[in-house]
Design a protein around this motif. Sequence first.
Motif, PDB file in Angstrom:
ATOM      1  N   VAL A  60      45.352  41.114  29.862  1.00  0.00           N
ATOM      2  CA  VAL A  60      44.551  40.656  30.996  1.00  0.00           C
ATOM      3  C   VAL A  60      43.443  39.755  30.465  1.00  0.00           C
ATOM      4  N   PHE A  61      43.243  38.626  31.147  1.00  0.00           N
ATOM      5  CA  PHE A  61      42.188  37.678  30.794  1.00  0.00           C
ATOM      6  C   PHE A  61      41.383  37.350  32.042  1.00  0.00           C
ATOM      7  N   GLU A  62      40.064  37.303  31.889  1.00  0.00           N
ATOM      8  CA  GLU A  62      39.160  36.945  32.978  1.00  0.00           C
ATOM      9  C   GLU A  62      38.387  35.692  32.599  1.00  0.00           C
ATOM     10  N   ALA A  63      38.106  34.881  33.593  1.00  0.00           N
ATOM     11  CA  ALA A  63      37.306  33.670  33.390  1.00  0.00           C
ATOM     12  C   ALA A  63      36.517  33.385  34.662  1.00  0.00           C
ATOM     13  N   ARG A  64      35.346  32.822  34.485  1.00  0.00           N
ATOM     14  CA  ARG A  64      34.515  32.442  35.624  1.00  0.00           C
ATOM     15  C   ARG A  64      33.963  31.040  35.386  1.00  0.00           C
ATOM     16  N   TRP A  65      33.867  30.294  36.461  1.00  0.00           N
ATOM     17  CA  TRP A  65      33.316  28.939  36.393  1.00  0.00           C
ATOM     18  C   TRP A  65      32.707  28.609  37.736  1.00  0.00           C
ATOM     19  N   ARG A  66      32.071  27.463  37.811  1.00  0.00           N
ATOM     20  CA  ARG A  66      31.421  27.008  39.041  1.00  0.00           C
ATOM     21  C   ARG A  66      32.111  25.734  39.511  1.00  0.00           C
ATOM     22  N   ALA A  67      32.857  25.882  40.599  1.00  0.00           N
ATOM     23  CA  ALA A  67      33.538  24.728  41.182  1.00  0.00           C
ATOM     24  C   ALA A  67      32.517  23.865  41.916  1.00  0.00           C
ATOM     25  N   ALA A  68      32.647  22.550  41.752  1.00  0.00           N
ATOM     26  CA  ALA A  68      31.713  21.588  42.353  1.00  0.00           C
ATOM     27  C   ALA A  68      30.280  21.849  41.911  1.00  0.00           C
ATOM     28  N   GLY A  69      30.121  22.569  40.814  1.00  0.00           N
ATOM     29  CA  GLY A  69      28.793  22.808  40.256  1.00  0.00           C
ATOM     30  C   GLY A  69      28.025  23.944  40.881  1.00  0.00           C
ATOM     31  N   THR A  70      28.449  24.460  42.028  1.00  0.00           N
ATOM     32  CA  THR A  70      27.657  25.479  42.726  1.00  0.00           C
ATOM     33  C   THR A  70      28.465  26.701  43.154  1.00  0.00           C
ATOM     34  N   TRP A 283      36.730  44.007  37.873  1.00  0.00           N
ATOM     35  CA  TRP A 283      36.134  42.846  37.232  1.00  0.00           C
ATOM     36  C   TRP A 283      35.063  43.291  36.245  1.00  0.00           C
ATOM     37  N   THR A 284      35.082  42.737  35.037  1.00  0.00           N
ATOM     38  CA  THR A 284      34.137  43.127  33.980  1.00  0.00           C
ATOM     39  C   THR A 284      33.190  42.012  33.565  1.00  0.00           C
ATOM     40  N   LEU A 285      33.509  40.759  33.893  1.00  0.00           N
ATOM     41  CA  LEU A 285      32.709  39.622  33.424  1.00  0.00           C
ATOM     42  C   LEU A 285      31.585  39.371  34.425  1.00  0.00           C
ATOM     43  N   ARG A 286      30.526  40.188  34.360  1.00  0.00           N
ATOM     44  CA  ARG A 286      29.421  40.096  35.311  1.00  0.00           C
ATOM     45  C   ARG A 286      28.180  39.532  34.656  1.00  0.00           C
ATOM     46  N   THR A 287      27.379  38.868  35.471  1.00  0.00           N
ATOM     47  CA  THR A 287      26.060  38.433  35.038  1.00  0.00           C
ATOM     48  C   THR A 287      25.080  39.589  35.221  1.00  0.00           C
ATOM     49  N   LEU A 288      23.837  39.405  34.748  1.00  0.00           N
ATOM     50  CA  LEU A 288      22.842  40.455  34.904  1.00  0.00           C
ATOM     51  C   LEU A 288      22.538  40.715  36.377  1.00  0.00           C
ATOM     52  N   ALA A 289      22.479  39.650  37.165  1.00  0.00           N
ATOM     53  CA  ALA A 289      22.224  39.824  38.597  1.00  0.00           C
ATOM     54  C   ALA A 289      23.374  40.573  39.275  1.00  0.00           C
ATOM     55  N   GLU A 290      24.605  40.236  38.889  1.00  0.00           N
ATOM     56  CA  GLU A 290      25.751  40.931  39.471  1.00  0.00           C
ATOM     57  C   GLU A 290      25.797  42.388  39.026  1.00  0.00           C
ATOM     58  N   GLU A 291      25.422  42.651  37.780  1.00  0.00           N
ATOM     59  CA  GLU A 291      25.406  44.030  37.310  1.00  0.00           C
ATOM     60  C   GLU A 291      24.352  44.848  38.052  1.00  0.00           C
ATOM     61  N   LEU A 292      23.180  44.241  38.287  1.00  0.00           N
ATOM     62  CA  LEU A 292      22.131  44.932  39.033  1.00  0.00           C
ATOM     63  C   LEU A 292      22.580  45.206  40.468  1.00  0.00           C
ATOM     64  N   GLU A 293      23.211  44.220  41.098  1.00  0.00           N
ATOM     65  CA  GLU A 293      23.691  44.400  42.458  1.00  0.00           C
ATOM     66  C   GLU A 293      24.781  45.481  42.501  1.00  0.00           C
ATOM     67  N   ARG A 294      25.621  45.511  41.493  1.00  0.00           N
ATOM     68  CA  ARG A 294      26.667  46.545  41.435  1.00  0.00           C
ATOM     69  C   ARG A 294      26.048  47.930  41.322  1.00  0.00           C
ATOM     70  N   GLU A 295      25.019  48.073  40.477  1.00  0.00           N
ATOM     71  CA  GLU A 295      24.374  49.369  40.332  1.00  0.00           C
ATOM     72  C   GLU A 295      23.686  49.779  41.624  1.00  0.00           C
ATOM     73  N   ARG A 296      23.112  48.827  42.343  1.00  0.00           N
ATOM     74  CA  ARG A 296      22.481  49.157  43.624  1.00  0.00           C
ATOM     75  C   ARG A 296      23.513  49.651  44.631  1.00  0.00           C
ATOM     76  N   ARG A 297      24.666  49.005  44.653  1.00  0.00           N
ATOM     77  CA  ARG A 297      25.716  49.455  45.561  1.00  0.00           C
ATOM     78  C   ARG A 297      26.194  50.850  45.192  1.00  0.00           C
ATOM     79  N   LEU A 298      26.290  51.127  43.882  1.00  0.00           N
ATOM     80  CA  LEU A 298      26.706  52.455  43.456  1.00  0.00           C
ATOM     81  C   LEU A 298      25.683  53.515  43.859  1.00  0.00           C
ATOM     82  N   VAL A 299      24.385  53.184  43.700  1.00  0.00           N
ATOM     83  CA  VAL A 299      23.342  54.131  44.093  1.00  0.00           C
ATOM     84  C   VAL A 299      23.406  54.400  45.590  1.00  0.00           C
TER      85      VAL A 299
END
Length: 405
Positions: A60-70, A283-299
């Motif tokens: 399994v391979f994961e990748a993230r990018w920004r289409a059209a820059g945003t 999904w495992t390739l998270r940013t710090l903001a996404e990780e924080l949001e994930r933890e908030r949802r778990l709480v």
Amino acid sequence: MSNSAGDRATIPQTVWAARGRHTGPDPEDVVRRILHRRKESGDIDDFAEPPVGEDPARRVFEARWRAAGTVTVRARLTLVPDPERPPEHEWRLVAEAESPWDDTWPSPATLFWPAGGADGTDGSWDHHATVPGLRFRQANALPADDKEMRRRLRDAAREPWCVDVVVHEAMTPDERGRLSLTRLLPPGLRHRVVEHRAAPQQLRAVNWALKDLGVEVPRGGAVVLPPDPAPKGHDGREHSVRNVFLDGSEPVELVAALRSFVAAPRPLPQGAEEALADLRENWTLRTLAEELERERRLVAMYAEALEAMTTSRDLYKQAAEQALEALAAYRDVPAPTLPHQQRPTARTPVALHQLTRTFERLRLTAKGRQRPGTTEPTSPDDTPGVSPAGDTTPGAAGLADERPA
């Protein structure tokens, strides 16, 4: 999940999905090399290779990018070896954007696989997943045999991961016209469209083969094949093109037909729903903001579960208290007396008196049946009609008078 197309969810407009086959060795090394190259060039922000637990042969391979820059795009590629045809691997690629997919964005396939040349002859990743001999980046000539042609088109239509288009050559094209039209499509359509090319003399045969699918290709035109089974309300005439020019120019009408087909509601292919759920949930390739949001949802989820458990506990406690109160009230009520448990105190003297009289009658009857002259009793008490004092009772006298002389 049901096999019926009507029971499956439709493909979200934010999702790009494709499925194919890699026929060469070591496809995971190819993907790693391409992802490293894409990250160095800035085409992707980051990539990862999350571990797989139960199936060590799967990759399994994961990748993230920004289409059209945003617009953030998350993609997940899964490689599964084919035990029947080693060293081939089947691959499934699912990408999801934060907004509806724009077909002008880069193709997710070229961010995991080598882009290759315009003719698509290099690379071994662009093979059709289920129909041997078909490739994404080539003009796939239809078989000369009519039955084989019909079988190929039917099998291709049953693979809803791809978009199949049949192009008829009005006349034999030159070298430029023999190139695949998929190279002229927008990037978002390029690597999930399979082109089937019919020679000029195959028009009648190809329409005979398409009869079961309910569509027909015009002379010198093209038609997009509906999935098999076709979704409810599908009209093949809406995705038919009268003229396709094989002169290297952009096929404007064909692009419009393909865009209309992709935008229409279509059921998720078999396996695509699981792949999309895997992308969203694992999904495992998270940013710090996404990780924080994930933890908030778990709480929040845990708090909701705890509240539900507390409410359930209170209800159980209340029910238990009510049950104890009912049990205590039941114990305070005297037990009812059953009829067979009543003691016959009032009837006891009467019964005893009757029993005594019965024994007395039997005794007198037995003594009265003794033969005359029999003198068994030796004591005064045993002499009938004589009292212990020697007196004769009236009853005894009467009995003596009745004896024969």
